[in-house]
Enzyme design. Sequence first.
Site, PDB file in Angstrom:
ATOM      1  N   LYS A  21       9.417  -8.073 100.812  1.00  7.68           N
ATOM      2  CA  LYS A  21      10.072  -7.638 101.948  1.00  7.68           C
ATOM      3  C   LYS A  21       9.108  -8.100 103.080  1.00  7.68           C
ATOM      4  CE  LYS A  21       9.405  -3.120 103.062  1.00  7.68           C
ATOM      5  NZ  LYS A  21       8.962  -3.175 104.766  1.00  7.68           N
ATOM      6  N   ASN A  22       7.738  -7.830 102.988  1.00 10.02           N
ATOM      7  CA  ASN A  22       6.970  -7.959 104.083  1.00 10.02           C
ATOM      8  C   ASN A  22       6.533  -9.494 104.297  1.00 10.02           C
ATOM      9  OD1 ASN A  22       7.288  -5.332 104.606  1.00 10.02           O
ATOM     10  ND2 ASN A  22       5.286  -4.577 103.762  1.00 10.02           N
ATOM     11  N   ARG A  91      10.538  -1.310 113.043  1.00 18.44           N
ATOM     12  CA  ARG A  91       9.429  -1.733 113.933  1.00 18.44           C
ATOM     13  C   ARG A  91       9.412  -3.206 113.799  1.00 18.44           C
ATOM     14  NH1 ARG A  91       4.593  -0.527 115.746  1.00 18.44           N
ATOM     15  NH2 ARG A  91       2.672  -2.200 114.908  1.00 18.44           N
ATOM     16  N   CYS A 115       6.979   5.776 114.268  1.00 21.51           N
ATOM     17  CA  CYS A 115       7.950   5.988 113.178  1.00 21.51           C
ATOM     18  C   CYS A 115       7.426   7.207 112.447  1.00 21.51           C
ATOM     19  CB  CYS A 115       8.242   4.753 112.308  1.00 21.51           C
ATOM     20  SG  CYS A 115       6.591   4.438 111.601  1.00 21.51           S
ATOM     21  N   ARG A 120       1.987   3.862 116.014  1.00 26.21           N
ATOM     22  CA  ARG A 120       2.066   2.277 115.377  1.00 26.21           C
ATOM     23  C   ARG A 120       2.661   1.499 116.919  1.00 26.21           C
ATOM     24  NH1 ARG A 120       5.792   1.598 110.280  1.00 26.21           N
ATOM     25  NH2 ARG A 120       4.732  -0.219 110.247  1.00 26.21           N
ATOM     26  N   PRO A 121       1.776   1.670 117.859  1.00 30.14           N
ATOM     27  CA  PRO A 121       1.701   0.720 119.018  1.00 30.14           C
ATOM     28  C   PRO A 121       1.956  -0.711 118.650  1.00 30.14           C
ATOM     29  CG  PRO A 121      -0.344   1.288 119.079  1.00 30.14           C
ATOM     30  CD  PRO A 121       0.228   2.159 117.598  1.00 30.14           C
ATOM     31  N   ASP A 123      -0.073  -2.769 121.234  1.00 31.10           N
ATOM     32  CA  ASP A 123      -0.743  -3.331 122.191  1.00 31.10           C
ATOM     33  C   ASP A 123      -1.798  -4.692 121.710  1.00 31.10           C
ATOM     34  OD1 ASP A 123      -2.008  -1.398 120.225  1.00 31.10           O
ATOM     35  OD2 ASP A 123      -4.017  -1.326 121.173  1.00 31.10           O
ATOM     36  N   LEU A 124      -1.873  -4.539 120.311  1.00 30.12           N
ATOM     37  CA  LEU A 124      -2.823  -5.862 120.192  1.00 30.12           C
ATOM     38  C   LEU A 124      -1.897  -6.982 120.371  1.00 30.12           C
ATOM     39  CD1 LEU A 124      -4.856  -4.610 117.110  1.00 30.12           C
ATOM     40  CD2 LEU A 124      -5.446  -4.486 119.443  1.00 30.12           C
ATOM     41  N   ASP A 305       0.301   1.090 101.467  1.00 30.08           N
ATOM     42  CA  ASP A 305       1.757   1.234 100.949  1.00 30.08           C
ATOM     43  C   ASP A 305       1.847   1.828  99.474  1.00 30.08           C
ATOM     44  OD1 ASP A 305       2.934  -1.883 102.759  1.00 30.08           O
ATOM     45  OD2 ASP A 305       2.465   0.209 103.399  1.00 30.08           O
ATOM     46  N   ARG A 397      15.587   0.681 101.996  1.00 28.69           N
ATOM     47  CA  ARG A 397      14.868  -0.099 102.751  1.00 28.69           C
ATOM     48  C   ARG A 397      13.941  -1.220 102.144  1.00 28.69           C
ATOM     49  NH1 ARG A 397      12.914   2.258 108.427  1.00 28.69           N
ATOM     50  NH2 ARG A 397      12.208   0.330 108.637  1.00 28.69           N
TER      51      ARG A 397
HETATM   52  C1  EPZ Z   1       2.598  -3.699 107.934  1.00 28.03           C
HETATM   53  O1  EPZ Z   1       2.841  -3.117 109.064  1.00 28.03           O
HETATM   54  C2  EPZ Z   1       3.647  -3.907 106.866  1.00 28.03           C
HETATM   55  N1  EPZ Z   1       4.973  -3.893 107.437  1.00 28.03           N
HETATM   56  C3  EPZ Z   1       3.521  -2.066 106.611  1.00 28.03           C
HETATM   57  O2  EPZ Z   1       4.411  -1.885 105.498  1.00 28.03           O
HETATM   58  C4  EPZ Z   1       2.153  -2.067 106.249  1.00 28.03           C
HETATM   59  O3  EPZ Z   1       1.621  -0.559 105.853  1.00 28.03           O
HETATM   60  C5  EPZ Z   1       1.020  -2.483 107.329  1.00 28.03           C
HETATM   61  O4  EPZ Z   1       1.262  -3.703 107.602  1.00 28.03           O
HETATM   62  C6  EPZ Z   1      -0.235  -2.295 106.751  1.00 28.03           C
HETATM   63  O5  EPZ Z   1      -0.569  -3.134 105.678  1.00 28.03           O
HETATM   64  C7  EPZ Z   1       5.534  -5.376 107.334  1.00 28.03           C
HETATM   65  O6  EPZ Z   1       4.743  -6.212 107.098  1.00 28.03           O
HETATM   66  C8  EPZ Z   1       6.996  -5.261 107.808  1.00 28.03           C
HETATM   67  P1  EPZ Z   1      -0.448  -2.938 111.302  1.00 28.03           P
HETATM   68  P2  EPZ Z   1       2.438  -3.399 110.605  1.00 28.03           P
HETATM   69  O7  EPZ Z   1      -0.029  -3.618 112.532  1.00 28.03           O
HETATM   70  O8  EPZ Z   1       2.366  -4.517 110.920  1.00 28.03           O
HETATM   71  C9  EPZ Z   1      -2.340   0.076 114.331  1.00 28.03           C
HETATM   72  C10 EPZ Z   1       5.995  -0.728 104.264  1.00 28.03           C
HETATM   73  O9  EPZ Z   1       6.097   0.306 103.827  1.00 28.03           O
HETATM   74  N2  EPZ Z   1      -1.922  -0.901 115.266  1.00 28.03           N
HETATM   75  O10 EPZ Z   1      -1.406  -3.694 110.258  1.00 28.03           O
HETATM   76  O11 EPZ Z   1       3.014  -2.344 111.567  1.00 28.03           O
HETATM   77  C11 EPZ Z   1      -1.030   0.634 113.626  1.00 28.03           C
HETATM   78  O12 EPZ Z   1      -0.798   1.705 114.569  1.00 28.03           O
HETATM   79  C12 EPZ Z   1       5.572  -0.979 105.434  1.00 28.03           C
HETATM   80  O13 EPZ Z   1       6.495  -1.583 103.726  1.00 28.03           O
HETATM   81  C13 EPZ Z   1      -2.366  -0.799 116.569  1.00 28.03           C
HETATM   82  O14 EPZ Z   1      -2.998   0.288 116.926  1.00 28.03           O
HETATM   83  O15 EPZ Z   1       1.117  -2.816 110.352  1.00 28.03           O
HETATM   84  C14 EPZ Z   1      -1.477   1.160 112.373  1.00 28.03           C
HETATM   85  O16 EPZ Z   1      -2.274   2.263 112.313  1.00 28.03           O
HETATM   86  C15 EPZ Z   1       5.080   0.281 106.237  1.00 28.03           C
HETATM   87  N3  EPZ Z   1      -1.895  -1.690 117.417  1.00 28.03           N
HETATM   88  C16 EPZ Z   1      -2.432   0.079 111.913  1.00 28.03           C
HETATM   89  O17 EPZ Z   1      -2.872  -0.918 113.156  1.00 28.03           O
HETATM   90  C17 EPZ Z   1      -1.076  -2.965 117.248  1.00 28.03           C
HETATM   91  O18 EPZ Z   1      -0.900  -3.661 118.283  1.00 28.03           O
HETATM   92  C18 EPZ Z   1      -1.933  -1.143 111.099  1.00 28.03           C
HETATM   93  O19 EPZ Z   1      -1.009  -1.520 111.644  1.00 28.03           O
HETATM   94  C19 EPZ Z   1      -0.909  -2.970 115.919  1.00 28.03           C
HETATM   95  C20 EPZ Z   1      -1.256  -2.182 115.097  1.00 28.03           C
END
Ligand code: EPZ
Length: 417
Positions: A21-22, A91, A115, A120-121, A123-124, A305, A397
Amino acid sequence: MRLVIKGPNVLRGKVRVSGAKNAVLPILCACLLCDGESVISGVPQLGDVAVMSSVLRHLKVFCRREGEALKVDTNALQLEEIPEELTRRMRASCLVMGPLLARFGRVKIAAPGGCNIGARPIDLHLKGLKAMGAEINERAGFIIAEARRLRGAEIHLDLPSVGATENLMMTAVLAEGTTIIGNAAKEPEIVDLQNFLNRAGARVRGAGTSTIRVEGVKRPLVAPRGHQVIPDRIEAGTHLIAAALTRGEVEVENVIPEHLEPLLAKLREAGVQAEVEEDRIWIRPGDSLRAVDLRTMPYPGFPTDLQAPMCSLLALAEGISVVTENIFENRFRHIPELQRMGADIRIEGRTLIIRGVPQLVGARVEAHDLRAGAALVLAGLAAENTTIVERIGHIDRGYENLEEKYRKLGANIERVG
Ligand code: EPZ
């Protein structure tokens, strides 16, 4: 819609893992960078894939399924605002930002709300786009990014965000000059995205390491035909845990074992027997399930996950396990539900103290997010009596025909209502 599980069950037999999926979700967004019809094979039938297809349809990009392949035609692509009802539902919709900005010089998208697993901002993502020359305005719940021309930049991510790495990779593909993404996420799904982009004529190097280098190209990319999506390591891990906690004997096929190393190490530490061949893993019970400590980390650490599914196993392991969730601030929604089934778990901030119990007992429980839902199915498989898992739309999902796969392994499980 609910799942009714009569336990306890011992899973036996062979199960085949679907496409990741991801990996599919960012690759569908990468199609926006390509002219023509992309053909992606190994695409699972999932709720999230359906939502992403509706985001693309909103942009006049049409997805057509042919068996396990998805054809994505961008010939009629046109820039549209991405509305709240789409970004709120998923998201990952925010991953269209980079491609649309790269192609049209502008994108307007409803800010993805938090969510069930945390704020999950993005900002990055936005900081990286600004570094490449975009002007970002946020008002009335919308984010507007504009860039007359995108130029390559040196970006260092505050944390290895998967989504930010993917969004910025895709943006950089059509920027002028070279972009370096430092402290990039190293997940296998990012390598799959790089491979898709390069097959379309992009020049991306370093995915899977902390530093990704993108040489911008001038012409639009050409839609690749026949990209095979990697297997879903999180679905595979869920099945490995299901086999282990029901003390079953299961062969999980269509895997890339290297992607599962962090989980295999923990399962072996817990006393589970796991044998690995090139694209399959056998699980057999050891003489007992032992408590282990684990902390979720960015890849190649233990995946967040699989934290929830692993809690269901540790609820039945002998001894006390300490589990720390380092990635998301609210990823314990499965705990109150597991406690209703008799699990002895205490939450202390971002840490769980799990004291194993000899048996869980079936109850009516509720899935609050995708992986929490999977954890409850696994607990129900092992529990005595009947478990009813409500709100299984969350599970649909990210898991294709989960109850069918477990019924084929001998489980007494059915979808009702
Ligand atoms: C991806 O989400 C996956 N989703 C998530 O899988 C997975 O849990 C996550 O990566 C971590 O491995 C998809 O790939 C579609 P992140 P993503 O950006 O990209 C913080 C599932 O169950 N953050 O690595 O949203 C954020 O708040 C889903 O399949 C910022 O602060 O994850 C989080 O605490 C759930 N600012 C942490 O980083 C930003 O700009 C990791 O988020 C971006 C993220």
